[in-house]
Design an enzyme around this catalytic site. Sequence first.
Site, PDB file in Angstrom:
ATOM      1  N   SER A   1       0.840  -1.191   0.000  1.00 27.23           N
ATOM      2  CA  SER A   1       0.000   0.000   0.000  1.00 27.23           C
ATOM      3  C   SER A   1       0.884   1.253   0.000  1.00 27.23           C
ATOM      4  O   SER A   1       1.663   1.452  -0.936  1.00 27.23           O
ATOM      5  CB  SER A   1      -0.969  -0.034   1.185  1.00 27.23           C
ATOM      6  OG  SER A   1      -1.978   0.930   1.052  1.00 27.23           O
TER       7      SER A   1
ATOM      8  N   ASP B   1      -9.113  -4.604  -6.210  1.00 28.55           N
ATOM      9  CA  ASP B   1      -8.773  -3.684  -5.115  1.00 28.55           C
ATOM     10  C   ASP B   1      -9.663  -2.453  -5.193  1.00 28.55           C
ATOM     11  O   ASP B   1      -9.497  -1.609  -6.068  1.00 28.55           O
ATOM     12  CB  ASP B   1      -7.294  -3.297  -5.233  1.00 28.55           C
ATOM     13  CG  ASP B   1      -6.756  -2.613  -3.987  1.00 28.55           C
ATOM     14  OD1 ASP B   1      -7.557  -2.006  -3.263  1.00 28.55           O
ATOM     15  OD2 ASP B   1      -5.537  -2.677  -3.757  1.00 28.55           O
TER      16      ASP B   1
ATOM     17  N   HIS C   1      -7.621  -5.312  -1.606  1.00 29.03           N
ATOM     18  CA  HIS C   1      -6.372  -4.690  -1.163  1.00 29.03           C
ATOM     19  C   HIS C   1      -5.535  -5.621  -0.279  1.00 29.03           C
ATOM     20  O   HIS C   1      -4.309  -5.489  -0.217  1.00 29.03           O
ATOM     21  CB  HIS C   1      -6.694  -3.388  -0.402  1.00 29.03           C
ATOM     22  CG  HIS C   1      -5.525  -2.477  -0.217  1.00 29.03           C
ATOM     23  ND1 HIS C   1      -4.734  -2.054  -1.266  1.00 29.03           N
ATOM     24  CD2 HIS C   1      -5.007  -1.896   0.893  1.00 29.03           C
ATOM     25  CE1 HIS C   1      -3.782  -1.253  -0.812  1.00 29.03           C
ATOM     26  NE2 HIS C   1      -3.925  -1.146   0.495  1.00 29.03           N
TER      27      HIS C   1
END
Length: 723
Positions: free
Chosen positions: A593, A668, A700
Amino acid sequence: MRIKLVSFLAFFLVCNFETFAQQKVTLEDVFKNNTFSQKSVQGINWMKDGQFYSKLQRGQAGPKVVKVNVATGEETAILIDGESLGVNFSTYSFNADESKALIASDVESIYRRSSKGIYHVVDLEKGTAQKLLNGEKIMYATLSPENDKVAFVKDNNLFVIELSSDQLTQITDDGNWNHVINGAADWVYEEEFSMSKAFAWSPDGQKIAFIRFDESEVPEFNMQLWGKLYPQDYKFKYPKAGESNAKVSIHFYDLTSKKTVKADTGTETDIYLPRIYWTGEANTLAFLRVNRLQNQIDLLYADAQTGQSKVVLEEKSETYVDLNYNDDLRFLEDNKGFIRTSEHDGFKHIYHHDNQGNLIRQITSGRWEVTNLVGVDEKGKKIYYISTEASPLERNLYVISLDGKNKKILTPEKGTYSVNMSKDFKYFIANFSNSTTPLKVTLNEASGKLLKVLEDNQELKSKLSTFAMSGKEFFSFNTVDGTPLNGYMIKPADFDPNKKYPVLMYVYGGPGSQNVTNAWGGTRDFWHHHLAAEGYIVACVDNRGTGARGRDFKHSTYANLGKLETEDQIAGAKYLGSLPFIDKSRIGIWGWSYGGYMSSLALMKGNDVFKAAIAVAPVTTWRYYDTIYTERYLQTPQQNAAGYDDNSPITHVDKLKGNLLLIHGTGDDNVHYQNAVDLVDALIKADKQFETMYYPNRNHGISGGNTSWHLYSLMTDFIRRKL
């Protein structure tokens, strides 16, 4: 650069130092056998008198909620029996007088915090369960204070059901997918303001306050879902930086008159309304109003009968006012004002205001942060809170008087605590760990005195003694501007200071985050132990912009995300490379991320330092991320284009020299696969070779089924080949 190594907590998690006789940590141990999973005590809820707590138990016969005597630890009663009710529930909650409970079954997750399920109201005295809405799935079912009604959200509308008659009242009728939501948050509020339910009963149960989201003008994002002959489109409202947000408003529904009144939230419509609180008075609602740039937060009171409002308190900043640091609002009884937290003096602390917003006193102060306001004991005139006073790497429970005196630490052991305190403030359940100790759950008196160990993970400790593992060594060094940064490293159990080891750095690095803590790690930590067993040193550095070190340290990256953070990671790699036992030609970095953004950018901008990088689910341009998070730190793209582009990995692809592995899930909903696609396109245009893997329909977290095993096997193979 002045370098200083402060190594402490060096230890071994093994009982036998002859490491050759012990097992190495394998990938199978971590991802297939769950060898290092730790036990916890789930579903604990304190009961109203403080002498008992309830906990959820799961067994072959079905779930049960049992009542536990605090003093003896004995289970005194079964409060909810899933087998006898015929309900395989997974969550439960009691009403205020503990005569009824809401249980949910067949719960279906939607996004990070939202879900829907089948709800039953359980009469605890009779042992019966009433199914709501004939078993249709609903969201956020909540009992009224009088226990005679339940409010809930279904199909973007707000409803109330009368329990005695099953009479259903539809409060709103304009809810429509991707247009209007009543009583539940939109995607971006749920993700960035940590809220999903957006309604609340008044204290007398005669009114419901709710937030309405008009997301008609918010652009839609489209994800394709794979696995069928023709892929399906999934469209949802996602406001990217600089684009239109939902128009939000607050409303009051009166159950007697069946009329709805709109609250006055001001003339500006491009705002956020992330919190509502009933003050304790039946007709007064408090709410927070945040401007688009998030550099001002206002506390307002609204009259539920007229909708009229007034500003009680405002807080401004030249950078941003972080809602997560200016939340924790607690209204005191008998008009004694409210308690809140704020970064007003540069560190998050506790403040006491009167009902009109005037400051009575700052209760805590110092160059440390209150991380969690646990509770306010009005009768005892005490406040319980978690803070970093002992160390930015640790979290301990403290108590202090309302007048700011008589501060005392209640959990002095070095490490990280989280606390669940009883409603009468006589007891607390402590969840403790440090880098050498897995989770330990204890029952304590409010004074800190230990009453009972509920879980100590002794079985896991015994397993750990059979593995050759070294612990985390914490260190600090000064970055390019002289700022000290904290880090840790994990060495091979058979570490030889005369050898040269390759290094893999692990990074997140986003605003307010923290990876370097004196706490037990999770799955990723044990993957790092596997890499250490294979001959790597794993290191982690918390760069400028991360949390627990005050507002100035955190806000130093404002308007230019990525610049100082990557400078610090590069400086960290150079520091590590200067150590005699590290091969500075074989240093890699990985992250997920924000960490994926950091690792890819560090590989490009630090191309003479890093040999390889793994970027998992990375943001590659902040232009593609959501309004609330991105604009808080960068303003809008229209106002600060350079802040968006100067440190985008896409801008620096021509600098790539090392080895890059790019990984993303196509499903995602948070950091869109679009980020990976555009980086790949830029790398191709720059004639740069790299490796990539996409995971179909994974979100995600890139998990489910065999996914984690496949993902970490892939990354392990890349590290072996490239470092």
